[in-house]
Design an enzyme around this catalytic site. Structure first.
Site, mmCIF file in Angstrom:
data_model
loop_
_atom_site.group_PDB
_atom_site.id
_atom_site.type_symbol
_atom_site.label_atom_id
_atom_site.label_comp_id
_atom_site.label_asym_id
_atom_site.label_seq_id
_atom_site.Cartn_x
_atom_site.Cartn_y
_atom_site.Cartn_z
ATOM 1 N N LYS A 1 -2.726 0.666 2.879
ATOM 2 C CA LYS A 1 -1.463 1.392 2.753
ATOM 3 C C LYS A 1 -1.445 2.274 1.503
ATOM 4 C CE LYS A 1 1.181 -1.721 5.626
ATOM 5 N NZ LYS A 1 2.341 -2.609 5.803
ATOM 6 N N SER B 1 6.881 -5.054 8.004
ATOM 7 C CA SER B 1 6.525 -4.614 6.652
ATOM 8 C C SER B 1 7.272 -3.370 6.166
ATOM 9 C CB SER B 1 5.020 -4.366 6.555
ATOM 10 O OG SER B 1 4.623 -3.305 7.395
#
Length: 341
Positions: free
Chosen positions: A279, A234
């Protein structure tokens, strides 16, 4: 109750509480991790410095015990996943970690490829072999090959891609054997494995592994990346931006703290990731002013849309920017005005 009996019950309760902390449930729990500056992690030889920072964002993921499961159940920004949603039932924790690190390596090399090509720098490759990403239970390779094994020869032939390996093996007849030369923990080994049909409804045969290319990228100037403790794909977008920024004279950070997430493909496509809510929280806590999120071509449930909702929920001033490609991110940063003190 006597004092002695009461003491024994207290000790027993303490032991049971301690033991339950080490009893893992068939679930994983994810929670907000951190946003980490990339300049100390990535170093392009002779690269340009930057006023601001590009930051990758992480999610803390771990097996759930009774306590973490209960806490996650009542926490808005912690997620509970069934074991099979994170890793196959037959895959061990060690194999899962090895797979995540391999995904990180692929992400790292792809980010380098994208950044160097965008900067007009030459890119070359060295093929090391075929990486075993997973082994299918019940197929011939089960018990003979393991996740993380590096195949470098089949029947005395060396291949230059996992696709060539697949084409060779699927060209065999059921019951025929292939001689696999491979490395495990640095030691060379060989094993003979028969090919088998995957199911009765198909004529397609194989040995029962998911292979992937294990290759190194060769670039000039050299770039060093310290990613030993980071897993998964990611961070690809942010890796590519940090490398590109060090390769070019223009500072694309413009003095801002810029976080983000998203996988990166060789053609520069930015892909969806998991844990976008966590996040966003990690980036906000770390002082990020801008967050780049995968737009997924306007999909209703895109990472970008979820990120916008989460940013609104936590009342952050951080700007959420949608990107579908590496070029989208660079175009936005080029138009960004320099930060004034």
């Amino acid at each position: 109750m006597s004092r002695k009996a009461s003491f024994r019950l207290t000790i027993l309760a303490a032991v049971l509480l301690l033991a339950s902390a080490f009893y893992y449930l068939p679930y994983y729990v994810s929670k907000p991790g951190m946003a980490k500056e990339l300049e100390p992690i990535i170093e392009v030889e002779g690269g340009y410095e930057e006023e601001g920072s590009f930051m990758l964002t992480t999610v803390r993921m771990g097996r759930a015990n009774i306590y973490s499961y209960v806490i996650a159940h009542f926490s808005k920004y912690q997620e509970i996943y069934k074991l099979e949603e994170i890793r196959p039932e037959h895959e061990t924790d060690e194999q899962y970690t090895a797979r995540q690190l391999h995904l990180m390596d692929n992400s790292k090399y792809t980010a380098m490829e994208v950044a160097y090509k965008e900067a007009g720098k030459p890119v070359d490759y060295h093929f090391n072999g075929i990486y075993v990403v997973s082994v299918v239970p019940g197929m011939p390779a089960d018990g003979k090959l393991e996740v993380g094994d590096q195949l470098f020869g089949v029947d005395g032939t060396e291949f230059q891609s996992s696709q060539q390996f697949i084409e060779y093996v699927t060209g065999k007849k059921e019951g025929e054997k292939v001689e696999i030369a491979f490395k495990r923990n640095g030691k060379k080994r060989t094993v003979s494995i028969p090919v088998k049909r995957f199911d009765n409804r198909s004529e397609r045969v194989g040995i029962g592994i998911v292979p992937d290319d294990d290759k190194e990228i060769i670039v000039e100037p050299e770039v060093k990346m310290k990613t030993d403790e980071i897993g998964g794909p990611s961070a690809g977008l942010m890796f590519s931006l940090e490398i590109y920024n060090q390769l070019t004279k223009e500072d694309f950070t413009k003095g801002y703290q810029i976080a983000g997430t998203g996988t990166i493909s060789s053609d520069g496509t930015v892909g969806r990731i998991g844990g976008i809510e966590q996040k966003i929280i990690a980036a906000d806590k770390s002082g990020a002013e801008i967050f780049l999120a995968p737009a997924e071509n306007g999909a209703e449930d895109s990472n970008y849309n979820v990120a916008v909702k989460t940013a609104r929920d936590i009342d952050t001033k951080m700007k959420i920017i949608p990107v579908d490609t590496f070029d989208d991110a660079v175009s936005y940063l080029q138009k960004l005005k320099e930060k004034t003190s």
